[in-house]
Scaffold this active site. Structure first.
Site, PDB file in Angstrom:
ATOM      1  N   LYS A 115     -18.641  78.144  51.207  1.00 39.69           N
ATOM      2  CA  LYS A 115     -18.174  77.041  52.053  1.00 39.69           C
ATOM      3  C   LYS A 115     -17.174  77.570  53.090  1.00 39.69           C
ATOM      4  CE  LYS A 115     -19.309  73.719  48.549  1.00 39.69           C
ATOM      5  NZ  LYS A 115     -18.950  73.035  47.315  1.00 39.69           N
ATOM      6  N   GLN A 165     -13.944  70.949  44.172  1.00 36.79           N
ATOM      7  CA  GLN A 165     -15.116  71.595  43.572  1.00 36.79           C
ATOM      8  C   GLN A 165     -15.283  71.122  42.122  1.00 36.79           C
ATOM      9  OE1 GLN A 165     -17.302  73.764  45.280  1.00 36.79           O
ATOM     10  NE2 GLN A 165     -18.519  73.456  43.446  1.00 36.79           N
ATOM     11  N   ASP A 222     -17.876  64.761  50.565  1.00 36.17           N
ATOM     12  CA  ASP A 222     -18.934  64.858  49.555  1.00 36.17           C
ATOM     13  C   ASP A 222     -19.651  63.514  49.383  1.00 36.17           C
ATOM     14  OD1 ASP A 222     -19.427  67.313  48.396  1.00 36.17           O
ATOM     15  OD2 ASP A 222     -17.713  67.222  47.046  1.00 36.17           O
TER      16      ASP A 222
END
Ligand code: NDP
Length: 280
Positions: A50, A94, A117
């Site tokens: 990322k 995460q 997300d």
């Protein structure tokens, strides 16, 4: 007839290039904060990828690597700080978090405007009613891969195996938004092979290596393999038995090099969208 391989690497590179070009053209300042707790090696790899993608796109990345013993309150405080930070447009925690965390409470603490997300309840609700700013990265990436084949979703039989909140359920919703006739399968589904054989578009998000075999696939289907499974020999493998299914499908995604790179590309796209919304 052998299936055409859907090249997730090339398609994701094009999405990232588009993000980079837009950021440069419109002189947008975009920042993504990535929070990782503990030292799960797979999570570490994802976070590094990322970061690399941010560099490529011209997005500033802020990494917060916290020890596994971090307490829930400390993580929530960090999220509050990032919610208030003008340089941070997107926040990604995460997953999975170590067991002592309440993941749901952590996700709900992220400002919905920075929830790149799209896991926050309010963003999930918006996706349900088709009025959204962000789409969850993995299902959105799968849709891009399906679009790349030129196969129209409208009117097609679509089968999604898996009903998780982050992949299966939103995937089904996106296919439904495009007028697919959608069936969602899970561990209690009866006659799974028979249901899957109906699919013009089959999406596997199960988390079991080589789960989808050729007898479960219709001739000429589009097969999207979301699974990322690590075998004992260290190799990555999808949920679809690639060798035999690729003899039957018309289009298929490989693992690696299919859905995985798309997830990161869509994260870059969401961060750009978040920056545009927050700067407007
Ligand atoms: P989950 O474990 O949350 O969900 C798995 C789903 O598969 C569940 O709904 C489960 O059913 C279903 N399932 C399990 N066994 C069977 C079975 N025998 N028959 C039918 N259905 C079954 O996984 P995720 O959705 O989080 O992830 C799925 C896979 O995708 C994993 O390999 C993961 O690593 C990968 N992944 C890949 C990403 C990428 O970027 N490419 C991103 C996210 C995930 P039930 O609900 O009944 O238990």
């Amino acid at each position: 007839m052998a299936a055409k391989i859907i090249d997730g690497k090339a398609i994701s590179a094009a999405v990232k290039e588009q993000v980079r070009a837009e950021i440069e053209r419109d002189k947008i300042k975009a920042g993504l904060a990535v929070v990782i707790v503990g030292d799960d090696p797979a999570s570490r790899v994802y976070v590094n990828n990322k970061k690399k993608a941010c560099e490529l796109c011209g997005i500033q990345s802020f990494e917060y690597a916290l020890p596994a013993e971090t307490e829930q309150n400390q993580l929530l405080e960090l999220i509050d700080t990032l919610n208030a930070d003008k340089n941070v447009n997107g926040i990604l925690v995460q997953l999975p978090l170590p067991d002592h965390f309440d993941e749901k409470a952590v996700i709900e603490r992220i400002s919905p405007l920075k929830d790149v997300d799209a896991f926050h309840e309010s963003n999930v609700g918006k996706i349900m009613i088709g009025n959204y700013a962000f789409l969850p990265c993995t299902p959105a990436g799968c849709m891009e891969l399906i679009h790349s084949t030129g196969v129209e979703v409208a009117g097609k039989e679509c089968v999604v195996i898996g009903r998780s909140n982050i992949v299966g359920k939103p995937m089904a919703m996106l296919l439904l938004h495009e007028n697919g006739t959608v069936t969602v399968c899970h561990s209690k589904t009866k006659n799974l092979a028979e249901v899957c054989r109906r699919a013009d578009i089959l999406v596997a998000a199960v988390g079991r290596p080589n789960f989808v075999t050729a007898d479960m696939v219709k001739d000429g289907a589009v097969v999207i393999d979301v699974g990322i499974n690590r075998l004992e020999n260290g190799k990555l493998c999808g949920d679809v038995k690639f060798d035999e299914v690729s003899e039957k499908a018309a289009y298929i995604t490989p693992v690696p090099g299919g859905v995985g790179p798309m997830t990161i590309a869509m994260l870059m796209k969401n961060t750009l969208t978040a920056a545009r919304i927050q700067n407007s």
